[in-house]
Scaffold this active site. Sequence first.
Site, PDB file in Angstrom:
ATOM      1  N   GLU A 117      -4.885  13.727 -59.287  1.00  0.00           N
ATOM      2  CA  GLU A 117      -4.122  13.986 -57.977  1.00  0.00           C
ATOM      3  C   GLU A 117      -2.572  14.075 -58.603  1.00  0.00           C
ATOM      4  O   GLU A 117      -1.969  15.037 -57.850  1.00  0.00           O
ATOM      5  CB  GLU A 117      -4.066  12.658 -57.244  1.00  0.00           C
ATOM      6  CG  GLU A 117      -5.215  12.309 -56.499  1.00  0.00           C
ATOM      7  CD  GLU A 117      -5.112  11.109 -55.601  1.00  0.00           C
ATOM      8  OE1 GLU A 117      -5.826  10.986 -54.756  1.00  0.00           O
ATOM      9  OE2 GLU A 117      -4.136  10.139 -55.949  1.00  0.00           O
ATOM     10  N   HIS A 140      -5.271   5.989 -62.043  1.00  0.00           N
ATOM     11  CA  HIS A 140      -6.126   5.051 -61.403  1.00  0.00           C
ATOM     12  C   HIS A 140      -7.550   5.524 -61.387  1.00  0.00           C
ATOM     13  O   HIS A 140      -7.738   7.049 -61.300  1.00  0.00           O
ATOM     14  CB  HIS A 140      -5.852   4.562 -59.826  1.00  0.00           C
ATOM     15  CG  HIS A 140      -5.745   5.811 -58.846  1.00  0.00           C
ATOM     16  ND1 HIS A 140      -5.092   7.024 -59.033  1.00  0.00           N
ATOM     17  CD2 HIS A 140      -6.431   6.061 -57.807  1.00  0.00           C
ATOM     18  CE1 HIS A 140      -5.352   7.817 -58.020  1.00  0.00           C
ATOM     19  NE2 HIS A 140      -6.089   7.434 -57.227  1.00  0.00           N
ATOM     20  N   HIS A 192       0.101   7.237 -52.819  1.00  0.00           N
ATOM     21  CA  HIS A 192      -0.048   7.474 -51.497  1.00  0.00           C
ATOM     22  C   HIS A 192      -1.512   6.465 -51.241  1.00  0.00           C
ATOM     23  O   HIS A 192      -2.500   6.829 -50.736  1.00  0.00           O
ATOM     24  CB  HIS A 192      -0.489   8.746 -50.868  1.00  0.00           C
ATOM     25  CG  HIS A 192      -1.492   9.508 -51.496  1.00  0.00           C
ATOM     26  ND1 HIS A 192      -1.574  10.756 -51.593  1.00  0.00           N
ATOM     27  CD2 HIS A 192      -2.887   9.113 -51.932  1.00  0.00           C
ATOM     28  CE1 HIS A 192      -2.533  11.367 -52.171  1.00  0.00           C
ATOM     29  NE2 HIS A 192      -3.326  10.127 -52.391  1.00  0.00           N
ATOM     30  N   HIS A 214      -9.058  12.754 -48.332  1.00  0.00           N
ATOM     31  CA  HIS A 214      -9.975  12.086 -48.809  1.00  0.00           C
ATOM     32  C   HIS A 214     -11.100  12.031 -48.082  1.00  0.00           C
ATOM     33  O   HIS A 214     -11.536  10.779 -47.550  1.00  0.00           O
ATOM     34  CB  HIS A 214      -9.467  10.743 -49.111  1.00  0.00           C
ATOM     35  CG  HIS A 214      -7.964  10.736 -49.962  1.00  0.00           C
ATOM     36  ND1 HIS A 214      -6.959  10.959 -49.346  1.00  0.00           N
ATOM     37  CD2 HIS A 214      -7.724  10.188 -51.223  1.00  0.00           C
ATOM     38  CE1 HIS A 214      -5.757  10.819 -50.313  1.00  0.00           C
ATOM     39  NE2 HIS A 214      -6.475  10.516 -51.262  1.00  0.00           N
TER      40      HIS A 214
END
Lengths: 280, 132
Positions: free
Chosen positions: A240, A193, A12, A59
Amino acid sequence: MARIVAGIATSHVPAVGHAVDSGRTEDDYWRPMFQGYEFSKQWIKDNPADVDIIVYNDHASYFGMDIMPTFGIGTAGKYEICDEGYGPRPVPVVMGHPELSTHLAASLILDDFDMTVLNRLDVDHGLTVPMSLMYGQPDAWPTRVIPFPVNVVMYPQPSGERCLAIGKAIRDAVQNFDEDINVRVWGTGGMSHQIQGARAGLINLPWDLQFMNDLIDQPEVLQHKPHLEYMIEAGSEGVELIMWLIMRGALGDDVNEVYRFNHVPASNTSVGHLILTPKD
Amino acid sequence: MKPNFEQFTDIPGTTIFTMEMAQKGFQLNEFCMSLRTQENRDRFHADERKYLDEWDMSEDQKQAVLTRDFQKMLDGGGNVYFLSKIFAAEGMSYVQAVSTMTDMNVDEYQAMMVAGGRDIEGWRSKKERGEA
Ligand SMILES: [Fe+2]
């Protein structure tokens, strides 16, 4: 009786939202990534559902550090779009399904998952970017949505075991809902990431591919992977991926792999995407 | 289960946002959250020092913000999703902001990403790198 008809996993990345909103999906940089979702956009048109339960993380867009729920569930009729520092994304408001939300929240709490009930919630790119990837740019989103935010930002995050278990409880709860509707569960975020520190930019594609295989074939083993391993091997933000386990738990023991796509990079991220359907 | 906040310290070039770090960075992160409205972004940009003085942050944290030293903000308990409100308000992308924490300039960093990202070999452990 309601039923879970599919699971969708996807990264996302916020920059993907910018690319959609600013009409740059055909740029050389972006075209190969968006092409990977063309199959999915057609598939979701051909296989409509009534409700999408979208597991995602906020976030620092709606939740600051004042309140940080480990597992939350939206129970509102609609969800506005967050201002993440540059104004809200120009996407339609997200419409909820309060009846199923209420049933789900109550079922999960009675099953010993201590949910935070969210009668008010604005949603950020964690939820809206997957919708843009799957639905494009409609005037209104085609389904009702139940946002299911998970804390993956602050350690300790919930364990993999807990994520798989809550996914199974979602499956039971949906199957006990007395309305004849089709429901999908989405697991979003990842894959590898890291967007902070001297190690930023880390990508570990072999690890990502193995994670996908294990998610499909042996979630009961994958659930025991410790947070430390995610953070070392998939980067500090790769943790995540525990949210994908919630989606997988909701699909039952065996699944069909309908579609798989990987692309590096989108911004700082290894993009991964799966469409799965339950076998029984 | 006894929490182990120290287990992450061997990961090179990485600051894990633990509950302990969240305590340390609470006011810094609260300041970041305030930038979610245009009105506050305008006030911040008009006089950064004055705006920061409205928050109960340490001088180190304030200096880190004023100099846009993102690594120093992480060290002070900031988390990158919170810090993104600072750089997003300036029209900066994650790639641009994140590259400043590495030893590369933004073009080198972007080239690394397009070529497949940072290879994990050599980046698993400070001990392995002789940094511990
Ligand atoms: Fe995310």
